[in-house]
Design a protein around this motif. Sequence first.
Motif, PDB file in Angstrom:
ATOM      1  N   GLY A   1     -99.778   3.956 -13.587  1.00  0.00           N
ATOM      2  CA  GLY A   1     -98.822   4.168 -12.506  1.00  0.00           C
ATOM      3  C   GLY A   1     -98.070   5.485 -12.568  1.00  0.00           C
ATOM      4  O   GLY A   1     -97.143   5.730 -11.802  1.00  0.00           O
ATOM      5  N   THR A   2     -98.459   6.364 -13.481  1.00  0.00           N
ATOM      6  CA  THR A   2     -97.834   7.679 -13.596  1.00  0.00           C
ATOM      7  C   THR A   2     -98.358   8.588 -12.490  1.00  0.00           C
ATOM      8  O   THR A   2     -99.556   8.653 -12.263  1.00  0.00           O
ATOM      9  N   THR A   3     -97.457   9.302 -11.814  1.00  0.00           N
ATOM     10  CA  THR A   3     -97.847  10.147 -10.695  1.00  0.00           C
ATOM     11  C   THR A   3     -97.792  11.622 -11.069  1.00  0.00           C
ATOM     12  O   THR A   3     -96.727  12.145 -11.395  1.00  0.00           O
ATOM     13  N   TYR A   4     -98.955  12.274 -11.009  1.00  0.00           N
ATOM     14  CA  TYR A   4     -99.067  13.714 -11.222  1.00  0.00           C
ATOM     15  C   TYR A   4     -99.194  14.393  -9.863  1.00  0.00           C
ATOM     16  O   TYR A   4     -99.884  13.889  -8.980  1.00  0.00           O
ATOM     17  N   TYR A   5     -98.554  15.536  -9.710  1.00  0.00           N
ATOM     18  CA  TYR A   5     -98.661  16.341  -8.501  1.00  0.00           C
ATOM     19  C   TYR A   5     -99.465  17.589  -8.851  1.00  0.00           C
ATOM     20  O   TYR A   5     -99.180  18.235  -9.855  1.00  0.00           O
TER      21      TYR A   5
ATOM     22  N   LEU B   1     -95.944  16.754 -13.986  1.00  0.00           N
ATOM     23  CA  LEU B   1     -95.505  15.368 -14.060  1.00  0.00           C
ATOM     24  C   LEU B   1     -94.010  15.366 -14.323  1.00  0.00           C
ATOM     25  O   LEU B   1     -93.560  15.901 -15.337  1.00  0.00           O
TER      26      LEU B   1
ATOM     27  N   SER C   1    -102.495  17.820  -3.963  1.00  0.00           N
ATOM     28  CA  SER C   1    -102.951  16.449  -4.171  1.00  0.00           C
ATOM     29  C   SER C   1    -102.025  15.716  -5.134  1.00  0.00           C
ATOM     30  O   SER C   1    -101.244  16.323  -5.857  1.00  0.00           O
ATOM     31  N   ILE C   2    -102.165  14.393  -5.100  1.00  0.00           N
ATOM     32  CA  ILE C   2    -101.408  13.512  -5.994  1.00  0.00           C
ATOM     33  C   ILE C   2    -102.428  12.681  -6.761  1.00  0.00           C
ATOM     34  O   ILE C   2    -103.399  12.189  -6.190  1.00  0.00           O
ATOM     35  N   TYR C   3    -102.206  12.532  -8.068  1.00  0.00           N
ATOM     36  CA  TYR C   3    -103.071  11.700  -8.891  1.00  0.00           C
ATOM     37  C   TYR C   3    -102.210  10.644  -9.561  1.00  0.00           C
ATOM     38  O   TYR C   3    -101.244  10.966 -10.260  1.00  0.00           O
ATOM     39  N   VAL C   4    -102.549   9.377  -9.335  1.00  0.00           N
ATOM     40  CA  VAL C   4    -101.819   8.266  -9.950  1.00  0.00           C
ATOM     41  C   VAL C   4    -102.728   7.647 -11.009  1.00  0.00           C
ATOM     42  O   VAL C   4    -103.852   7.228 -10.701  1.00  0.00           O
ATOM     43  N   THR C   5    -102.238   7.586 -12.233  1.00  0.00           N
ATOM     44  CA  THR C   5    -103.027   7.019 -13.327  1.00  0.00           C
ATOM     45  C   THR C   5    -103.034   5.493 -13.225  1.00  0.00           C
ATOM     46  O   THR C   5    -102.279   4.903 -12.447  1.00  0.00           O
TER      47      THR C   5
END
Length: 117
Positions: free
Chosen positions: A90-94, A102, A83-87
Amino acid sequence: MEKNCPECGTKIIGRSDKKFCSDACRNSHNNKFNKDTKNLVRNINNRLRKNYRILESLNPDEKTKTTKAKLMTAGFDFNYFTSIYVTKAGTTYYFVYDQGYLPLDGDFYALVKRSSK
């Protein structure tokens, strides 16, 4: 009404809702049914499992920093994540399940563990 075991075909004796003649037949049937029949699925699951183990071993304290070189040396494959989580910023965590990373500047990576709350 006579019922036969779907695995071996022998007559089932016992409760009326019994589906298999024995635990061995039940286990054998379920193992066949749940087996990853396609190499693609099995290979992807193996890759995800490996990535998860790598992130887990490099991140024992649930939040740390590492280099791309360490991840690559361990065999990490950046193409496989769950999954991908965007804060909001706009920071993208995988994430690989609950273990995430990150990308930072200069080939560094922040490793995090998603809380189960």
